[in-house]
Design a protein around this motif. Structure first.
Motif, PDB file in Angstrom:
ATOM      1  N   LEU A  90       0.813  -1.221   0.000  1.00 20.00           N
ATOM      2  CA  LEU A  90       0.000   0.000   0.000  1.00 20.00           C
ATOM      3  C   LEU A  90       0.844   1.267   0.000  1.00 20.00           C
ATOM      4  CD1 LEU A  90      -2.535  -0.849   2.859  1.00 20.00           C
ATOM      5  CD2 LEU A  90      -2.996  -0.841   0.404  1.00 20.00           C
ATOM      6  N   VAL A  91       2.120   1.121   0.343  1.00 18.97           N
ATOM      7  CA  VAL A  91       2.907   2.324   0.637  1.00 18.97           C
ATOM      8  C   VAL A  91       3.317   3.060  -0.636  1.00 18.97           C
ATOM      9  CG1 VAL A  91       5.091   3.143   1.598  1.00 18.97           C
ATOM     10  CG2 VAL A  91       3.761   1.405   2.824  1.00 18.97           C
ATOM     11  N   ASP A  92       2.979   4.328  -0.693  1.00 17.20           N
ATOM     12  CA  ASP A  92       3.561   5.253  -1.680  1.00 17.20           C
ATOM     13  C   ASP A  92       3.560   6.631  -1.022  1.00 17.20           C
ATOM     14  OD1 ASP A  92       1.058   6.439  -1.896  1.00 17.20           O
ATOM     15  OD2 ASP A  92       0.529   5.394  -3.735  1.00 17.20           O
ATOM     16  N   LYS A  93       3.878   7.668  -1.786  1.00 17.60           N
ATOM     17  CA  LYS A  93       4.072   8.947  -1.102  1.00 17.60           C
ATOM     18  C   LYS A  93       2.776   9.583  -0.602  1.00 17.60           C
ATOM     19  CE  LYS A  93       4.896  11.741  -5.315  1.00 17.60           C
ATOM     20  NZ  LYS A  93       3.895  11.005  -6.048  1.00 17.60           N
ATOM     21  N   SER A  94       1.652   9.020  -0.977  1.00 17.05           N
ATOM     22  CA  SER A  94       0.393   9.587  -0.496  1.00 17.05           C
ATOM     23  C   SER A  94      -0.042   8.980   0.848  1.00 17.05           C
ATOM     24  CB  SER A  94      -0.714   9.370  -1.530  1.00 17.05           C
ATOM     25  OG  SER A  94      -1.057   7.996  -1.552  1.00 17.05           O
ATOM     26  N   VAL A  95       0.698   7.969   1.329  1.00 19.58           N
ATOM     27  CA  VAL A  95       0.275   7.291   2.568  1.00 19.58           C
ATOM     28  C   VAL A  95       1.213   7.632   3.732  1.00 19.58           C
ATOM     29  CG1 VAL A  95      -0.216   5.051   3.649  1.00 19.58           C
ATOM     30  CG2 VAL A  95      -0.628   5.361   1.212  1.00 19.58           C
ATOM     31  N   PRO A  96       0.766   8.483   4.649  1.00 18.14           N
ATOM     32  CA  PRO A  96       1.594   8.719   5.830  1.00 18.14           C
ATOM     33  C   PRO A  96       1.678   7.440   6.672  1.00 18.14           C
ATOM     34  CG  PRO A  96      -0.150  10.382   5.637  1.00 18.14           C
ATOM     35  CD  PRO A  96      -0.469   9.288   4.657  1.00 18.14           C
ATOM     36  N   VAL A  97       2.859   7.184   7.208  1.00 19.13           N
ATOM     37  CA  VAL A  97       3.069   6.005   8.050  1.00 19.13           C
ATOM     38  C   VAL A  97       3.564   6.496   9.406  1.00 19.13           C
ATOM     39  CG1 VAL A  97       4.306   3.823   8.297  1.00 19.13           C
ATOM     40  CG2 VAL A  97       3.608   4.601   6.019  1.00 19.13           C
ATOM     41  N   ILE A  98       2.796   6.187  10.428  1.00 26.09           N
ATOM     42  CA  ILE A  98       3.128   6.671  11.769  1.00 26.09           C
ATOM     43  C   ILE A  98       3.786   5.532  12.539  1.00 26.09           C
ATOM     44  CG2 ILE A  98       2.183   7.630  13.910  1.00 26.09           C
ATOM     45  CD1 ILE A  98      -0.034   8.899  12.191  1.00 26.09           C
ATOM     46  N   VAL A  99       5.020   5.748  12.941  1.00 27.45           N
ATOM     47  CA  VAL A  99       5.795   4.694  13.601  1.00 27.45           C
ATOM     48  C   VAL A  99       5.949   5.061  15.073  1.00 27.45           C
ATOM     49  CG1 VAL A  99       8.011   3.483  13.621  1.00 27.45           C
ATOM     50  CG2 VAL A  99       7.027   4.241  11.447  1.00 27.45           C
ATOM     51  N   MET A 100       5.466   4.188  15.943  1.00 25.97           N
ATOM     52  CA  MET A 100       5.562   4.450  17.384  1.00 25.97           C
ATOM     53  C   MET A 100       6.703   3.608  17.944  1.00 25.97           C
ATOM     54  SD  MET A 100       1.528   4.688  18.245  1.00 25.97           S
ATOM     55  CE  MET A 100       1.682   6.102  19.288  1.00 25.97           C
ATOM     56  N   ALA A 101       7.807   4.257  18.281  1.00 25.92           N
ATOM     57  CA  ALA A 101       9.002   3.481  18.618  1.00 25.92           C
ATOM     58  C   ALA A 101       9.915   4.192  19.614  1.00 25.92           C
ATOM     59  CB  ALA A 101       9.779   3.169  17.337  1.00 25.92           C
ATOM     60  N   PRO A 102       9.713   3.972  20.896  1.00 33.80           N
ATOM     61  CA  PRO A 102      10.717   4.458  21.840  1.00 33.80           C
ATOM     62  C   PRO A 102      12.029   3.697  21.611  1.00 33.80           C
ATOM     63  CG  PRO A 102       9.107   3.046  22.950  1.00 33.80           C
ATOM     64  CD  PRO A 102       8.644   3.213  21.538  1.00 33.80           C
ATOM     65  N   HIS A 103      13.122   4.265  22.075  1.00 43.47           N
ATOM     66  CA  HIS A 103      14.431   3.620  21.860  1.00 43.47           C
ATOM     67  C   HIS A 103      14.579   2.467  22.849  1.00 43.47           C
ATOM     68  CE1 HIS A 103      18.831   3.205  21.734  1.00 43.47           C
ATOM     69  NE2 HIS A 103      18.631   3.492  20.466  1.00 43.47           N
ATOM     70  N   ASP A 104      13.949   1.341  22.523  1.00 46.98           N
ATOM     71  CA  ASP A 104      13.964   0.188  23.423  1.00 46.98           C
ATOM     72  C   ASP A 104      14.680  -0.977  22.746  1.00 46.98           C
ATOM     73  OD1 ASP A 104      12.187  -0.793  21.545  1.00 46.98           O
ATOM     74  OD2 ASP A 104      10.433  -0.717  22.849  1.00 46.98           O
ATOM     75  N   GLU A 105      14.529  -2.164  23.317  1.00 47.67           N
ATOM     76  CA  GLU A 105      15.286  -3.315  22.810  1.00 47.67           C
ATOM     77  C   GLU A 105      14.855  -3.739  21.399  1.00 47.67           C
ATOM     78  OE1 GLU A 105      12.944  -3.245  25.135  1.00 47.67           O
ATOM     79  OE2 GLU A 105      11.656  -5.010  24.962  1.00 47.67           O
ATOM     80  N   LEU A 106      13.705  -3.268  20.931  1.00 42.62           N
ATOM     81  CA  LEU A 106      13.247  -3.644  19.593  1.00 42.62           C
ATOM     82  C   LEU A 106      13.391  -2.507  18.581  1.00 42.62           C
ATOM     83  CD1 LEU A 106       9.983  -5.571  20.627  1.00 42.62           C
ATOM     84  CD2 LEU A 106      12.178  -6.552  19.901  1.00 42.62           C
ATOM     85  N   PHE A 107      13.969  -1.390  19.047  1.00 35.72           N
ATOM     86  CA  PHE A 107      14.017  -0.186  18.218  1.00 35.72           C
ATOM     87  C   PHE A 107      14.649  -0.436  16.849  1.00 35.72           C
ATOM     88  CE2 PHE A 107      16.053   3.872  16.974  1.00 35.72           C
ATOM     89  CZ  PHE A 107      14.934   4.676  16.934  1.00 35.72           C
ATOM     90  N   ASP A 108      15.814  -1.103  16.848  1.00 38.82           N
ATOM     91  CA  ASP A 108      16.522  -1.290  15.571  1.00 38.82           C
ATOM     92  C   ASP A 108      15.679  -2.060  14.560  1.00 38.82           C
ATOM     93  OD1 ASP A 108      18.544   0.030  16.749  1.00 38.82           O
ATOM     94  OD2 ASP A 108      19.811  -1.743  17.094  1.00 38.82           O
ATOM     95  N   LYS A 109      14.925  -3.012  15.077  1.00 35.04           N
ATOM     96  CA  LYS A 109      14.080  -3.805  14.166  1.00 35.04           C
ATOM     97  C   LYS A 109      12.993  -2.910  13.564  1.00 35.04           C
ATOM     98  CE  LYS A 109      15.163  -8.176  15.844  1.00 35.04           C
ATOM     99  NZ  LYS A 109      16.220  -8.561  14.914  1.00 35.04           N
ATOM    100  N   THR A 110      12.380  -2.088  14.418  1.00 33.39           N
ATOM    101  CA  THR A 110      11.331  -1.205  13.905  1.00 33.39           C
ATOM    102  C   THR A 110      11.914  -0.226  12.893  1.00 33.39           C
ATOM    103  OG1 THR A 110      10.319  -1.382  16.065  1.00 33.39           O
ATOM    104  CG2 THR A 110       9.436   0.312  14.614  1.00 33.39           C
ATOM    105  N   VAL A 111      13.108   0.291  13.188  1.00 33.00           N
ATOM    106  CA  VAL A 111      13.719   1.258  12.279  1.00 33.00           C
ATOM    107  C   VAL A 111      13.999   0.616  10.921  1.00 33.00           C
ATOM    108  CG1 VAL A 111      15.835   2.583  11.862  1.00 33.00           C
ATOM    109  CG2 VAL A 111      14.610   2.808  14.029  1.00 33.00           C
TER     110      VAL A 111
END
Ligand code: M6R
Length: 363
Positions: free
Chosen positions: A263-284
């Motif tokens: 679904l992703v293209d430039k018309s779709v904002p993607v909101i990422v909720m990610a504190p810098h925790d043990e899973l941060f790198d994976k989310t990034v």
């Protein structure tokens, strides 16, 4: 009475620091121990928890699953009440059934409670309205002390539900010998810090308003989160749908490449909720996959997260540092503020969104 706010929802968002403090004062003693109303729960006698609720309350249950399992080593099933009640699930012995409801009158949640009661289950509820049917029909009713919630979109009830479930998970861990005194004191001190942190993040309201004015143009919005932030992504998407009528969907960020990235293209904002925790790198790394396809990322994170991963994203919202375990309680605030300001930008009815009732007493 909106106490000078434009909407009940704004008032209820702003009340969270004081409502969370009331709940903390109710469940924690001065000397930092946990106090549950009688008859309490003997978690050494429990092998499994079943958490059942609807809507936002079911997302509070999903967060709690991470807490009970990680902190207390207690397996948890979570279900929405409308599915649970008709599935006729077998209930193993030594299971506690826990129902979460702001109103305490939600028809499906009440029916699920009665199903469990008929199976001679021990019933605990986490409710806002203490005189409600769900509270009355429970063996133990734990009030969330959010005060009356008028806005159809649940805000302060969600954060207070989370807080009470967090206290319960810490208590379960203590009873089951999973926390020594120091670790227990740390967990509790981190809970005590939450009202101040929530207050601080209310200060991002203007910035959120500026971002929301742009989100209001979107037709679809994706929310991503991993681990305990996944249910927050679900909550952010539900809140936005309810009051701004923008189609929003949430995914566990690891699921992105199993479908939704199409679904992703430039018309779709993607909101990422990610504190810098043990899973941060994976989310990034999931976030970078989105950016490589032109997706406009709003990264909601802390200072360290913004420093490490903030370049190249469309927008960053920076929240204060918080104990990673309790981050869902803090990150509820930007989820609420984004929905609120997007609705304002679209001119929709914030407190009384179309087609919705505050309390769903028919199925
Ligand atoms: O009163 P309850 O907590 O049982 O209500 C459950 C849902 O109807 C409720 O959370 C609903 O999803 C809200 N409108 C969400 O903002």
């Amino acid at each position: 009475d909106k106490a000078g706010h434009r909407h009940f929802m704004a008032k209820e968002i702003a009340e969270q620091p004081s409502r969370l403090t009331s709940a903390l004062d109710h469940y924690l003693t001065e000397d930092g121990t946990i106090r549950l109303p009688a008859p309490g729960i003997d978690f050494t006698d429990v092998d499994r928890l079943t958490l059942v609720a609807c809507g936002t309350a079911s997302y509070a249950c999903l967060v709690a699953k991470y807490w009970f399992e990680q902190l207390a080593g207690l397996p948890v099933d979570v279900d929405v009440a409308s599915e649970f009640r008709y599935r006729e699930p077998p209930i193993p012995p030594r299971t506690v059934a826990l129902f979460v409801s702001q109103s305490g009158e939600t028809a499906d949640t009440l029916a699920a409670l009665r199903y469990c009661r008929d199976k001679a289950q021990s019933i605990v509820s986490v409710v806002n309205v203490s005189e409600s049917s769900i509270a009355r029909e429970s063996d133990l009713a734990l009030p969330i002390l959010a005060g009356p919630e008028i806005g159809v979109a649940s805000t302060k009830a969600f954060s207070c539900q989370l807080l009470v479930l967090a206290v319960l998970a810490v208590e379960a861990a203590r009873q089951r010998g999973k926390l020594d005194d120091n670790a227990l004191a740390d967990r509790i001190a981190a809970l005590r810090a939450l009202p101040g942190l929530v207050n601080h993040s209310l200060g991002t309201s203007d910035e959120t308003g500026r971002i929301a004015a742009q989100l209001a143009e979107a037709r679809d919005i994706l929310f991503l989160g991993r681990g305990r932030m996944y249910p927050l992504a679900l909550e952010g998407a539900l809140k936005l749908k309810e009051i701004s009528y923008i189609h929003a969907e949430a995914y566990a960020s690891g699921e992105l490449k199993h479908g939704p990235i199409a679904l992703v293209d430039k018309s779709v904002p993607v909101i990422v909720m990610a504190p810098h925790d043990e899973l941060f790198d994976k989310t990034v790394s999931n976030m970078q996959e989105v950016m490589a396809r032109g997706g406009q990322v709003l990264l909601i994170t802390d200072r360290e997260g913004a420093r490490v991963a903030g370049h190249g994203v469309w927008e960053t919202l920076v929240l204060p540092d918080v104990a990673p375990l309790w981050a869902p309680i803090l990150y509820a605030v930007p989820a609420q503020l984004l929905a609120y300001h997007t609705a304002i930008a679209k001119g929709t009815d914030v407190d009384q969104p179309r087609n919705l009732a505050k309390s769903v007493t028919v199925e």
